[in-house]
Design a protein around this motif. Structure first.
Motif, PDB file in Angstrom:
ATOM      1  N   ALA A 212       0.910  -1.232   0.057  1.00 55.01           N
ATOM      2  CA  ALA A 212      -0.137   0.037  -0.381  1.00 55.01           C
ATOM      3  C   ALA A 212       0.711   1.203   0.357  1.00 55.01           C
ATOM      4  O   ALA A 212       0.761   1.774  -0.571  1.00 55.01           O
ATOM      5  CB  ALA A 212      -0.827  -0.683   0.925  1.00 55.01           C
ATOM      6  N   LEU A 213       1.981   1.136   0.930  1.00 51.23           N
ATOM      7  CA  LEU A 213       2.911   2.207   0.437  1.00 51.23           C
ATOM      8  C   LEU A 213       3.365   2.458  -0.769  1.00 51.23           C
ATOM      9  O   LEU A 213       3.572   3.774  -1.448  1.00 51.23           O
ATOM     10  CB  LEU A 213       3.920   1.436   2.045  1.00 51.23           C
ATOM     11  CG  LEU A 213       3.253   2.313   3.647  1.00 51.23           C
ATOM     12  CD1 LEU A 213       2.636   1.768   3.542  1.00 51.23           C
ATOM     13  CD2 LEU A 213       4.269   2.633   4.463  1.00 51.23           C
ATOM     14  N   ARG A 214       4.160   1.529  -1.220  1.00 56.86           N
ATOM     15  CA  ARG A 214       4.841   1.331  -2.324  1.00 56.86           C
ATOM     16  C   ARG A 214       4.131   1.712  -3.774  1.00 56.86           C
ATOM     17  O   ARG A 214       3.954   3.305  -4.318  1.00 56.86           O
ATOM     18  CB  ARG A 214       5.001  -0.226  -2.732  1.00 56.86           C
ATOM     19  CG  ARG A 214       5.751  -0.573  -1.987  1.00 56.86           C
ATOM     20  CD  ARG A 214       6.528  -1.338  -2.984  1.00 56.86           C
ATOM     21  NE  ARG A 214       6.130  -2.757  -3.412  1.00 56.86           N
ATOM     22  CZ  ARG A 214       5.571  -4.025  -2.975  1.00 56.86           C
ATOM     23  NH1 ARG A 214       6.066  -4.579  -2.006  1.00 56.86           N
ATOM     24  NH2 ARG A 214       4.494  -4.532  -3.464  1.00 56.86           N
ATOM     25  N   GLN A 219       2.148   6.570  -7.414  1.00 54.92           N
ATOM     26  CA  GLN A 219       0.619   7.666  -6.822  1.00 54.92           C
ATOM     27  C   GLN A 219       1.196   9.037  -7.319  1.00 54.92           C
ATOM     28  O   GLN A 219       0.888   9.633  -8.006  1.00 54.92           O
ATOM     29  CB  GLN A 219       0.074   7.370  -6.380  1.00 54.92           C
ATOM     30  CG  GLN A 219      -1.772   8.476  -6.354  1.00 54.92           C
ATOM     31  CD  GLN A 219      -2.507   7.971  -6.212  1.00 54.92           C
ATOM     32  OE1 GLN A 219      -2.846   7.008  -5.139  1.00 54.92           O
ATOM     33  NE2 GLN A 219      -3.545   9.355  -5.618  1.00 54.92           N
ATOM     34  N   ILE A 220       1.828   9.475  -5.983  1.00 56.20           N
ATOM     35  CA  ILE A 220       1.859  11.332  -5.614  1.00 56.20           C
ATOM     36  C   ILE A 220       3.855  11.250  -6.353  1.00 56.20           C
ATOM     37  O   ILE A 220       3.427  12.073  -6.910  1.00 56.20           O
ATOM     38  CB  ILE A 220       2.690  10.853  -4.532  1.00 56.20           C
ATOM     39  CG1 ILE A 220       1.655  10.526  -3.337  1.00 56.20           C
ATOM     40  CG2 ILE A 220       3.574  12.172  -3.784  1.00 56.20           C
ATOM     41  CD1 ILE A 220       1.951  10.918  -1.499  1.00 56.20           C
ATOM     42  N   SER A 221       4.501  10.753  -6.654  1.00 51.69           N
ATOM     43  CA  SER A 221       5.784  10.354  -7.610  1.00 51.69           C
ATOM     44  C   SER A 221       5.207  10.588  -9.137  1.00 51.69           C
ATOM     45  O   SER A 221       5.391  12.063 -10.171  1.00 51.69           O
ATOM     46  CB  SER A 221       6.941   9.402  -7.791  1.00 51.69           C
ATOM     47  OG  SER A 221       7.469   8.962  -6.370  1.00 51.69           O
ATOM     48  N   ARG A 386      -2.722  21.805  -1.173  1.00 53.81           N
ATOM     49  CA  ARG A 386      -2.438  20.202  -1.344  1.00 53.81           C
ATOM     50  C   ARG A 386      -2.672  19.109  -1.532  1.00 53.81           C
ATOM     51  O   ARG A 386      -2.983  19.282  -0.422  1.00 53.81           O
ATOM     52  CB  ARG A 386      -0.433  20.131  -0.903  1.00 53.81           C
ATOM     53  CG  ARG A 386       0.224  19.551  -1.451  1.00 53.81           C
ATOM     54  CD  ARG A 386       1.494  19.439  -0.999  1.00 53.81           C
ATOM     55  NE  ARG A 386       2.562  20.619  -1.378  1.00 53.81           N
ATOM     56  CZ  ARG A 386       2.749  20.547  -2.725  1.00 53.81           C
ATOM     57  NH1 ARG A 386       3.107  20.229  -3.732  1.00 53.81           N
ATOM     58  NH2 ARG A 386       3.011  21.943  -2.877  1.00 53.81           N
ATOM     59  N   ASN A 387      -3.166  18.469  -2.161  1.00 51.29           N
ATOM     60  CA  ASN A 387      -3.920  17.050  -2.092  1.00 51.29           C
ATOM     61  C   ASN A 387      -3.625  16.035  -1.944  1.00 51.29           C
ATOM     62  O   ASN A 387      -4.273  15.292  -1.765  1.00 51.29           O
ATOM     63  CB  ASN A 387      -4.799  16.952  -3.546  1.00 51.29           C
ATOM     64  CG  ASN A 387      -5.476  18.208  -3.570  1.00 51.29           C
ATOM     65  OD1 ASN A 387      -6.490  18.254  -2.904  1.00 51.29           O
ATOM     66  ND2 ASN A 387      -5.472  18.392  -5.919  1.00 51.29           N
ATOM     67  N   GLU A 388      -2.121  15.799  -1.864  1.00 49.19           N
ATOM     68  CA  GLU A 388      -1.590  14.907  -1.354  1.00 49.19           C
ATOM     69  C   GLU A 388      -1.627  14.415   0.178  1.00 49.19           C
ATOM     70  O   GLU A 388      -2.185  14.717   0.672  1.00 49.19           O
ATOM     71  CB  GLU A 388      -0.067  15.033  -0.818  1.00 49.19           C
ATOM     72  CG  GLU A 388       1.148  14.558  -1.210  1.00 49.19           C
ATOM     73  CD  GLU A 388       2.726  15.065  -1.424  1.00 49.19           C
ATOM     74  OE1 GLU A 388       3.204  14.938  -0.012  1.00 49.19           O
ATOM     75  OE2 GLU A 388       2.804  15.591  -2.159  1.00 49.19           O
ATOM     76  N   ARG A 389      -1.703  13.114  -0.050  1.00 51.60           N
ATOM     77  CA  ARG A 389      -2.793  12.613   1.185  1.00 51.60           C
ATOM     78  C   ARG A 389      -1.376  10.960   1.859  1.00 51.60           C
ATOM     79  O   ARG A 389      -1.161  10.868   1.032  1.00 51.60           O
ATOM     80  CB  ARG A 389      -3.758  11.369   1.028  1.00 51.60           C
ATOM     81  CG  ARG A 389      -4.536  12.277   0.235  1.00 51.60           C
ATOM     82  CD  ARG A 389      -5.935  11.343   0.231  1.00 51.60           C
ATOM     83  NE  ARG A 389      -6.966  10.622   0.916  1.00 51.60           N
ATOM     84  CZ  ARG A 389      -7.929  11.682   2.384  1.00 51.60           C
ATOM     85  NH1 ARG A 389      -8.113  12.536   1.953  1.00 51.60           N
ATOM     86  NH2 ARG A 389      -8.116  11.231   3.138  1.00 51.60           N
TER      87      ARG A 389
END
Length: 451
Positions: A212-214, A219-221, A386-389
């Motif tokens: 899940a972290l990967r 996705q963020i990258s 910033r939409n980063e979660r």
């Protein structure tokens, strides 16, 4: 009591984190210690690894912080970035740290030879200058180096070693690898304005971390503009007349980059140590094989840190060096390092931190588990627009409520994880976390609010 049969009680080859700790502690126990280093005192972590890299990570964070500051009321005019200024400041501090490492050993009476050392016979070390010394015990702490795969034109590529000394930030950089070094430098160069492409021979990044972290980091990258090329390898790299690099990856058309960086793992530094002269046994990856007390098959030779390829982390090398010195030279009973449940971090953008089993590992080893998760948008990101979660996961053994793994991707995750790792190591339960009052408003409070 010193053994006068030998020049030294301990001779350490390699003065990195593990070698420094072992030498200092052994000297503190009264041993006569000498240590040799052919490059710079401090080793990979201090000179060309985690310390200067973290400084670059700090510098890279300002790229987003300066943008986010606008929604917090700040007006910043005329902002610009000077890579050479940052690079030189970092190297200046590395010089300072190297001096401190040397002072520490000097203060403990350790004799330092700033030259290469080779084992040339039983209990015998020959220095590059030709000087021959003897030691009752020999410790090898020579670390590891970046692996350079074999492909046409690999001489035109750099590794993380050279990345700290570039004359300018490359406009287009291709980074080969899917591990923590590749993803960390991808984030750094991306924030500094490079167009970053990651090429990986598999379709998975950060293989040892929770899926899940990967996926969240990928996705963020991608959102940040980092490109990924999966299931590909180098065919060739050709340097062109203008200095750019023409790169051909399998399954892809030729592309031009300004820099190619290889981050495909690290290999133990064993060449030229004279291990074959005394019969030290090596593993299939070239690592020095040791037992739980860091002893090789040769009774008086030990090895700690990355050269053993057990866990390639600086704090692990330090603990191994401490355990070796206490066990061999201290008054207490010998003890070994527990290599289980080691916390780790990836200083990507945003960072990842983890300890214990992933969800997949827990299902395979324990069968029945409970998974608690918090998927949230940090307050700072909300105000900044910033939409980063962020994402936290807690893995619990259903049989006894014990927490067996914690995994986080969010700002400051590594800082939070250090304390959380103590809880996992201490075998605390989910109920212990539930009974702890939250500190509000923080991101860390998500750890005690998961239901």
């Amino acid at each position: 009591m010193a053994d006068t049969q030998y020049d030294f009680d301990l001779f350490t080859i390699g003065i990195g984190s593990g070698g420094t700790r072992a030498s200092r502690i052994a000297a503190g126990h009264g041993a006569r210690v000498a240590a040799a280093e052919e490059y710079r005192v401090g080793g990979t972590c201090v000179i060309r690894g985690c310390v200067p890299k973290k400084m670059l990570v700090y510098g890279a964070h300002f790229a987003e912080d300066l943008v986010d500051a606008q929604n917090f009321g700040w007006t910043i005019e005329g902002k610009s970035f000077d890579w050479v200024k940052l690079r030189d400041h970092v190297q200046k501090d590395i010089d300072r740290l190297e001096g401190l490492y040397g002072e520490t050993l000097d203060n403990h009476g350790v004799t330092i030879f700033r030259e290469r050392a080779e084992i040339t016979g039983p209990h015998e070390i020959t220095l590059a200058s030709g000087k021959v010394v003897t030691a009752k015990y020999i410790l090898i702490a020579t670390g590891a180096r970046p692996h350079m795969p074999d492909f046409e034109g690999n001489e035109h590529a750099i590794t993380s070693n050279e990345a700290f000394h570039l004359d300018e930030v490359p406009k287009r950089i291709l980074i080969a690898g899917g591990g923590y070094i590749a993803n960390e430098f991808a984030g750094i160069f991306n924030e500094f304005g490079s167009k970053v492409t990651i090429a990986n021979r598999s379709d998975v990044i950060l293989r040892s971390y929770d899926a899940a972290l990967r996926d969240r980091l990928l996705q963020i990258s991608l959102t940040k503009g980092i490109e990924f090329c999966f299931n590909t390898e180098f065919e060739y790299v050709k340097k062109q007349e203008d200095g750019t690099l023409l790169v051909k990856l399998t399954g892809h058309e030729e592309r031009v980059f300004d820099q190619v960086m290889i981050a495909t793992g690290r290999v133990p530094n064993i060449e030229g140590l004279g291990l074959e002269n005394v019969g030290v046994e090596l593993g299939d990856r070239g690592q020095i094989k040791v037992d739980e007390f860091s002893k090789t098959n040769v009774d008086y030779i030990y090895a700690v840190g990355d050269v053993t390829d057990r866990v390639q982390l600086t704090p692990v090398a330090i603990r191994e060096g401490q355990a070796f010195a206490d066990s061999v030279f201290g008054p207490g009973e010998p003890y070994s390092v527990d290599h289980s449940c080691i916390p780790s971090a990836v200083f990507s953008h945003p960072p990842i931190a983890a300890v214990g089993m992933t969800e997949g590992e827990a299902r395979n080893h324990l069968g029945s588990i409970k998974v608690f998760q918090s998927d949230f948008r940090p307050m700072k990101n909300v105000v900044a627009g910033r939409n980063e979660r962020g994402l936290y996961k807690m893995i619990v053994d259903a049989a006894n409520d014990r927490i067996v793994g914690i995994h986080m991707i969010a700002p400051e995750a590594p800082e939070i994880m250090q304390a959380a790792a103590i809880a996992v190591k201490a075998k605390l339960t989910k109920a212990d976390f539930d009974a702890t009052v939250a500190i509000h408003p923080t991101m860390a409070e998500e750890l005690v609010l998961m239901k």
